[in-house]
Design a protein around this motif. Structure first.
Motif, PDB file in Angstrom:
ATOM      1  N   TYR A  52     -41.884 -50.370  20.751  1.00 47.09           N
ATOM      2  CA  TYR A  52     -40.659 -49.842  20.168  1.00 47.09           C
ATOM      3  C   TYR A  52     -41.001 -48.746  19.175  1.00 47.09           C
ATOM      4  O   TYR A  52     -42.162 -48.488  18.881  1.00 47.09           O
ATOM      5  N   ASP A  53     -39.969 -48.083  18.643  1.00 51.68           N
ATOM      6  CA  ASP A  53     -40.167 -47.001  17.671  1.00 51.68           C
ATOM      7  C   ASP A  53     -40.899 -47.533  16.443  1.00 51.68           C
ATOM      8  O   ASP A  53     -40.464 -48.513  15.840  1.00 51.68           O
ATOM      9  N   ARG A 114     -33.212 -32.627  25.320  1.00 46.72           N
ATOM     10  CA  ARG A 114     -34.355 -33.506  25.602  1.00 46.72           C
ATOM     11  C   ARG A 114     -35.435 -32.755  26.379  1.00 46.72           C
ATOM     12  O   ARG A 114     -36.628 -32.955  26.160  1.00 46.72           O
ATOM     13  N   SER A 145     -37.598 -44.329  24.176  1.00 46.72           N
ATOM     14  CA  SER A 145     -36.167 -44.233  24.401  1.00 46.72           C
ATOM     15  C   SER A 145     -35.910 -43.679  25.795  1.00 46.72           C
ATOM     16  O   SER A 145     -36.398 -42.598  26.136  1.00 46.72           O
ATOM     17  N   ASP A 149     -41.762 -42.203  26.204  1.00 47.48           N
ATOM     18  CA  ASP A 149     -42.738 -43.027  25.480  1.00 47.48           C
ATOM     19  C   ASP A 149     -43.823 -42.079  24.988  1.00 47.48           C
ATOM     20  O   ASP A 149     -44.702 -41.684  25.745  1.00 47.48           O
ATOM     21  N   ASN A 167     -34.710 -43.223  13.410  1.00 46.28           N
ATOM     22  CA  ASN A 167     -33.282 -43.466  13.659  1.00 46.28           C
ATOM     23  C   ASN A 167     -32.453 -43.465  12.379  1.00 46.28           C
ATOM     24  O   ASN A 167     -31.474 -44.181  12.274  1.00 46.28           O
ATOM     25  N   HIS A 187     -36.437 -50.874  14.879  1.00 46.33           N
ATOM     26  CA  HIS A 187     -36.328 -51.836  15.968  1.00 46.33           C
ATOM     27  C   HIS A 187     -35.665 -53.132  15.483  1.00 46.33           C
ATOM     28  O   HIS A 187     -34.799 -53.667  16.140  1.00 46.33           O
TER      29      HIS A 187
END
Length: 193
Positions: A52-53, A114, A145, A149, A167, A187
């Protein structure tokens, strides 16, 4: 019979030359150890392996850094040390849009799309590796996301990770050289949503 008189000029000259040689050797020895490249590589690998982030920072005792997708080198007055990273990373140069993302800005705020972010990541991975001035700390940020990765790694001031974190969450982590911490608050806070 074979003794040299202590007041002979050549005895004093020889003693002076020997003293200067010892002084020269003593002053040329490094005053600090080589940088802890293995510890820095371990911090980066810990961030890169999360699901996760995540972010982490580690103070540097180096004057120059050489960062590639699979290797890191650190240099100071005592010498240089290198380590191999277990997972590929994206080397980030200071002052770029990727550096803004590394230091906490969302990719959507730093890049128009993106696809632009992904092009910048690919370009940074393929860029040539050379020695650059090191900041006070090395920072790593792992972004996960929607099929993305990527682990961004770069240097900067020790307090660069303060303020807005992953975030938009608050991030007050500052780590000591021997105790890097991972920030997984994004997360954990988003897990129940």
């Amino acid at each position: 019979m074979f003794d040299a008189p202590i007041d002979a000029w050549y005895v004093w000259l020889g003693l002076s030359v020997a003293s200067l040689a010892v002084f020269g050797v003593a002053t040329s020895l490094p005053t600090a150890p080589v940088p802890d490249t293995a510890g820095v590589a371990e911090t980066i690998d810990r961030v890169a392996t999360t699901e996760y982030d995540t972010t982490a920072s580690r103070d540097l005792d180096a004057t120059a850094v050489r960062l590639g997708p699979r290797r890191i080198g650190l240099r100071n007055d005592a010498g240089a040390a290198h380590a191999t990273l277990s997972y590929p990373v994206v080397p980030v140069r200071p002052g770029t849009r990727l550096a803004r993302v590394l230091h906490g800005q969302p990719p959507t705020a730093a890049f128009p799309s993106r696809a632009a972010f992904e092009r910048a990541v690919e370009s940074a991975r393929n860029r040539g590796v050379r020695w650059r001035p090191a900041g006070d700390a090395i920072h790593a940020r792992h972004l996960v996301s929607g099929g993305l990765d990527v682990t961004l790694v770069g240097t900067g001031p020790a307090n660069a990770r303060r303020g807005v974190g992953v975030n938009g969450t608050a991030n007050e982590n500052r780590t000591a050289p021997t105790n890097p911490t991972l920030d997984t608050s994004a997360h954990e806070e988003g897990a129940g949503q």
